[in-house]
Design a protein around this motif. Structure first.
Motif, PDB file in Angstrom:
ATOM      1  N   VAL A 266      -2.669   2.758  11.683  1.00 14.12           N
ATOM      2  CA  VAL A 266      -2.697   2.025  10.420  1.00 14.12           C
ATOM      3  C   VAL A 266      -2.984   0.556  10.696  1.00 14.12           C
ATOM      4  O   VAL A 266      -2.357  -0.054  11.560  1.00 14.12           O
TER       5      VAL A 266
ATOM      6  N   TRP B 135       0.849  -1.189   0.000  1.00 11.40           N
ATOM      7  CA  TRP B 135       0.000   0.000   0.000  1.00 11.40           C
ATOM      8  C   TRP B 135       0.884   1.238   0.000  1.00 11.40           C
ATOM      9  O   TRP B 135       1.903   1.272   0.676  1.00 11.40           O
TER      10      TRP B 135
ATOM     11  N   ILE C 144      -3.522  -3.077   8.407  1.00 16.05           N
ATOM     12  CA  ILE C 144      -3.542  -3.762   7.115  1.00 16.05           C
ATOM     13  C   ILE C 144      -3.789  -5.236   7.375  1.00 16.05           C
ATOM     14  O   ILE C 144      -3.081  -5.863   8.158  1.00 16.05           O
TER      15      ILE C 144
ATOM     16  N   THR D 129      -4.414  -8.897   5.241  1.00  7.00           N
ATOM     17  CA  THR D 129      -4.383  -9.561   3.940  1.00  7.00           C
ATOM     18  C   THR D 129      -4.755 -11.015   4.113  1.00  7.00           C
ATOM     19  O   THR D 129      -4.230 -11.692   4.993  1.00  7.00           O
TER      20      THR D 129
ATOM     21  N   ASP E 267       2.669   0.896   6.080  1.00  3.58           N
ATOM     22  CA  ASP E 267       2.616  -0.391   6.760  1.00  3.58           C
ATOM     23  C   ASP E 267       2.388  -0.156   8.242  1.00  3.58           C
ATOM     24  O   ASP E 267       2.241   0.974   8.690  1.00  3.58           O
ATOM     25  N   TYR E 268       2.347  -1.228   9.013  1.00  6.74           N
ATOM     26  CA  TYR E 268       2.048  -1.110  10.440  1.00  6.74           C
ATOM     27  C   TYR E 268       3.122  -0.331  11.193  1.00  6.74           C
ATOM     28  O   TYR E 268       2.879   0.179  12.281  1.00  6.74           O
TER      29      TYR E 268
ATOM     30  N   TYR F 180      -3.888   7.015  -3.063  1.00  2.00           N
ATOM     31  CA  TYR F 180      -3.621   5.758  -2.381  1.00  2.00           C
ATOM     32  C   TYR F 180      -3.607   4.668  -3.431  1.00  2.00           C
ATOM     33  O   TYR F 180      -4.470   4.626  -4.304  1.00  2.00           O
TER      34      TYR F 180
ATOM     35  N   CYS G 175      -2.874   0.393  -4.258  1.00  2.00           N
ATOM     36  CA  CYS G 175      -2.711  -1.003  -3.870  1.00  2.00           C
ATOM     37  C   CYS G 175      -1.841  -1.612  -4.959  1.00  2.00           C
ATOM     38  O   CYS G 175      -2.196  -1.543  -6.133  1.00  2.00           O
TER      39      CYS G 175
ATOM     40  N   SER H 128      -6.783  -7.584   0.457  1.00  2.00           N
ATOM     41  CA  SER H 128      -6.002  -6.786   1.398  1.00  2.00           C
ATOM     42  C   SER H 128      -6.813  -5.550   1.773  1.00  2.00           C
ATOM     43  O   SER H 128      -7.361  -4.870   0.900  1.00  2.00           O
ATOM     44  N   LYS H 129      -6.893  -5.266   3.073  1.00  2.00           N
ATOM     45  CA  LYS H 129      -7.666  -4.130   3.567  1.00  2.00           C
ATOM     46  C   LYS H 129      -6.752  -3.161   4.309  1.00  2.00           C
ATOM     47  O   LYS H 129      -6.030  -3.559   5.215  1.00  2.00           O
ATOM     48  N   LEU H 130      -6.810  -1.898   3.911  1.00  2.53           N
ATOM     49  CA  LEU H 130      -6.074  -0.823   4.569  1.00  2.53           C
ATOM     50  C   LEU H 130      -7.076   0.033   5.323  1.00  2.53           C
ATOM     51  O   LEU H 130      -8.095   0.437   4.761  1.00  2.53           O
TER      52      LEU H 130
END
Length: 137
Positions: free
Chosen positions: A50, A34, A52, A54, A42-43, A78, A80, A63-65
């Motif tokens: 944040v 992402w 994420i 997957t 990322d985390y 944004y 993907c 995958s969910k953001l």
């Protein structure tokens, strides 16, 4: 692409974007990355808030953001980006309560799909959803 490629969201809302990659069995992308502009999300992101998730299935990877409490610094593109495939992009505009632009009404305000063909066997779909207590009240 279906639905608007630009979205308006209120400051303080939660931004949720879902990327679905359909693929032949055992040919899932190794990773889905992402990005906000050119910055990887990322985390470990310095932004905080944040999430994420997957999930790989036999013919689909999802995958969910999620970004909590968005503010003006979260405005932008944004994307993907599945491994070895072209990314799908959504532009987000974060508005404060005092300078609101008209909100586009129509299909997909709570979830729109954006589709880009990346090969004859793979379709990339990005769903954009905005979640908020009193959304556009």
């Amino acid at each position: 692409m279906e639905g608007p490629s630009e979205r308006h969201i209120q400051q303080g809302s939660v931004l949720a974007i879902t990327c679905v990659v359909r693929h032949p069995p055992r040919e899932a992308p190794d990773h889905i990355l992402w990005f906000h502009g050119t910055t990887n999300i990322d985390y470990d992101s310095t932004r905080g808030g944040v999430s994420i998730q997957t999930e790989k299935k036999s013919r689909m990877t999802v995958s969910k953001l999620m970004l909590s409490a968005v503010d003006s610094t979260d405005t932008g593109e944004y994307s993907c980006s599945p491994t070895d495939l072209q990314p799908a992009v959504v532009t987000v505009h974060v508005q404060d309560g005092q300078n609101q632009q008209p909100v586009k009404v129509g299909p997909g305000l709570s979830g729109a799909s954006f589709t880009a063909s990346v090969s004859s066997n793979v379709i990339l779909v990005v769903l954009l959803a905005f979640v908020r207590h009193h959304m556009f009240a």
